[in-house]
Design a protein around this motif. Structure first.
Motif, PDB file in Angstrom:
ATOM      1  N   TYR A  57       0.869  -1.151   0.079  1.00  0.00           N
ATOM      2  CA  TYR A  57      -0.044   0.095  -0.136  1.00  0.00           C
ATOM      3  C   TYR A  57       1.014   1.219  -0.138  1.00  0.00           C
ATOM      4  N   ARG A  66      -2.399   4.352  -5.940  1.00  0.00           N
ATOM      5  CA  ARG A  66      -3.075   3.768  -4.942  1.00  0.00           C
ATOM      6  C   ARG A  66      -4.681   3.830  -5.380  1.00  0.00           C
ATOM      7  N   VAL A  71      -8.983  -2.724  -4.122  1.00  0.00           N
ATOM      8  CA  VAL A  71      -8.505  -3.494  -2.949  1.00  0.00           C
ATOM      9  C   VAL A  71      -9.879  -4.295  -2.492  1.00  0.00           C
TER      10      VAL A  71
END
Length: 385
Positions: A57, A66, A71
């Protein structure tokens, strides 16, 4: 890294950026290739959560990607386009066997058995749409010259033709702080074997281990609930600041790693403690390194029952040898320290009555807590070896 080998072994000392570099490589492939399935694996599922996923991360954030990556925290997956990264431990092998993979990374591979490696390797068989070969990446500190990685993969001609070995040390990491570099260089005066393993990244064998009376466990049993709860705190900056939690029940003690993080100010530490130590435990004793009275005083003013620890190393080790010790598998840094904590040897190979002053921050915290609280009670008669 340009390699045409199936198995790529990243061997080296501490601070050499092995893991960081592999994460960068996998993320580059994740973001630029198509239809790729990647498996990132350690011996246990809790250890991969604490030591691998968070750095992924952090590096994704540093890359500025990101927000572009989906996720799945429950399934421990990352998705980008047609690509997937799955994180898993060998204590949950069915998910590994339920799919085929293009890339695999075995982190801290010295924890893993040859049979596990061979089994997982069978699933390196996902189709590749771009004609890039499927590959395995392996990273570790070379702590055992008799380990199967050396004897079976590197030295065995039947395997070595498919293997590329990449050696690195702390000198190859331009971002390592000078203080950390100094710690590796000082190992030559501490213990020549530690120096070879952790500074030079050469094969060695950890000998003269201090604790053999321990094992890794999945959880703390319910019957321990009435045990005595003790916290240990070892301050650091370049070295990690460490908080340990121990529960003592008769001649058994269970250990848990709560914090293991460098570059924390005392304000950072206090905020962490408030968020992660239950309010009901603030009255429980916390024993901290006595050479930092100002830090101890500041934490005490925030409501914690923190005290300066008694630091008799020899007597503290002797006390801990009288317990059967259990370490939660989620406490990956503590387990690494238990495996490495050794008596020093001099240049002639003589064993000295003091431990190597390296990779010992959790060991110090545990000793601070138990020795400071229990010394003089004289009730622990069992001695484990």
């Amino acid at each position: 890294m340009l390699s045409d080998k199936e198995i790529n072994i990243n061997i080296g000392g501490g601070g050499s950026s092995k893991s960081h570099s592999i994460i960068q490589l996998l993320l580059y492939k994740f973001l630029t290739e198509k239809n790729k399935k990647m498996l990132v694996i350690r011996k246990t599922l809790p250890s991969i959560r604490n030591t691998v996923i968070i750095p992924f991360y952090e590096i994704m954030s540093a890359f500025g990607v990101r927000e572009r990556v989906k996720v799945d925290k429950v399934g421990m997956n990352l998705f980008y386009g047609s690509n997937m990264i799955h994180f898993n431990g060998l204590d949950d092998p069915e998910k590994v066997k339920s799919s085929n993979w293009n890339y695999m990374w075995f982190e801290e591979a010295t924890e893993i058995d040859l049979s596990d490696f061979n089994t997982v390797r069978l699933y390196l068989r996902a189709p590749s749409v771009d004609n890039k070969i499927n590959q395995i990446f392996i990273s570790f500190n070379p702590i055992d010259e008799f380990h199967w990685i050396k004897n079976r993969l590197i030295d065995d001609p039947s395997f070595s033709k498919d293997v590329k070995v990449i050696h690195s040390t702390y000198k190859d990491n331009p971002f390592l702080p000078e203080k950390a570099k100094q710690r590796y260089e000082e190992l030559i005066g501490q213990d020549i074997n530690f120096y070879r393993i952790y500074a030079l990244g050469e094969w060695g064998k950890l000998e003269n281990l201090i604790y053999r009376n321990w094992e890794a466990v999945d959880s703390i049993p319910a019957q321990v609930a009435g045990g005595r709860v003790l916290y240990g705190l070892d301050f650091g900056w370049n070295d990690p600041t460490v908080i340990t939690r121990s529960i003592v029940k008769d001649t058994d003690v269970w250990h848990e790693e709560l914090l293991y993080q460098p570059n924390m100010t005392n304000k950072d530490l206090i905020n962490y403690m408030k968020a992660n130590i239950p309010k009901s435990d603030w009255s429980k004793p916390i024993y901290a390194d006595a050479q930092y009275p100002d830090k101890i005083r500041e934490i005490r003013l925030e409501g914690f029952n923190i005290k300066a620890a008694q630091k008799n190393v020899g007597d503290g080790i002797d006390m801990l040898k009288r317990f059967r010790q259990y370490v939660l598998k989620s406490s990956s840094n503590l387990i690494k320290e238990f495996r490495a904590y050794s008596w020093r040897t001099d240049k002639n190979g003589n064993i000295l009555d003091e431990p190597v002053d390296f990779l010992n921050h959790g060991m110090d915290g545990i000793r601070y807590a138990l020795y400071s609280q229990l010394r003089g009670e004289g009730v622990y008669k069992v001695r484990w070896v």
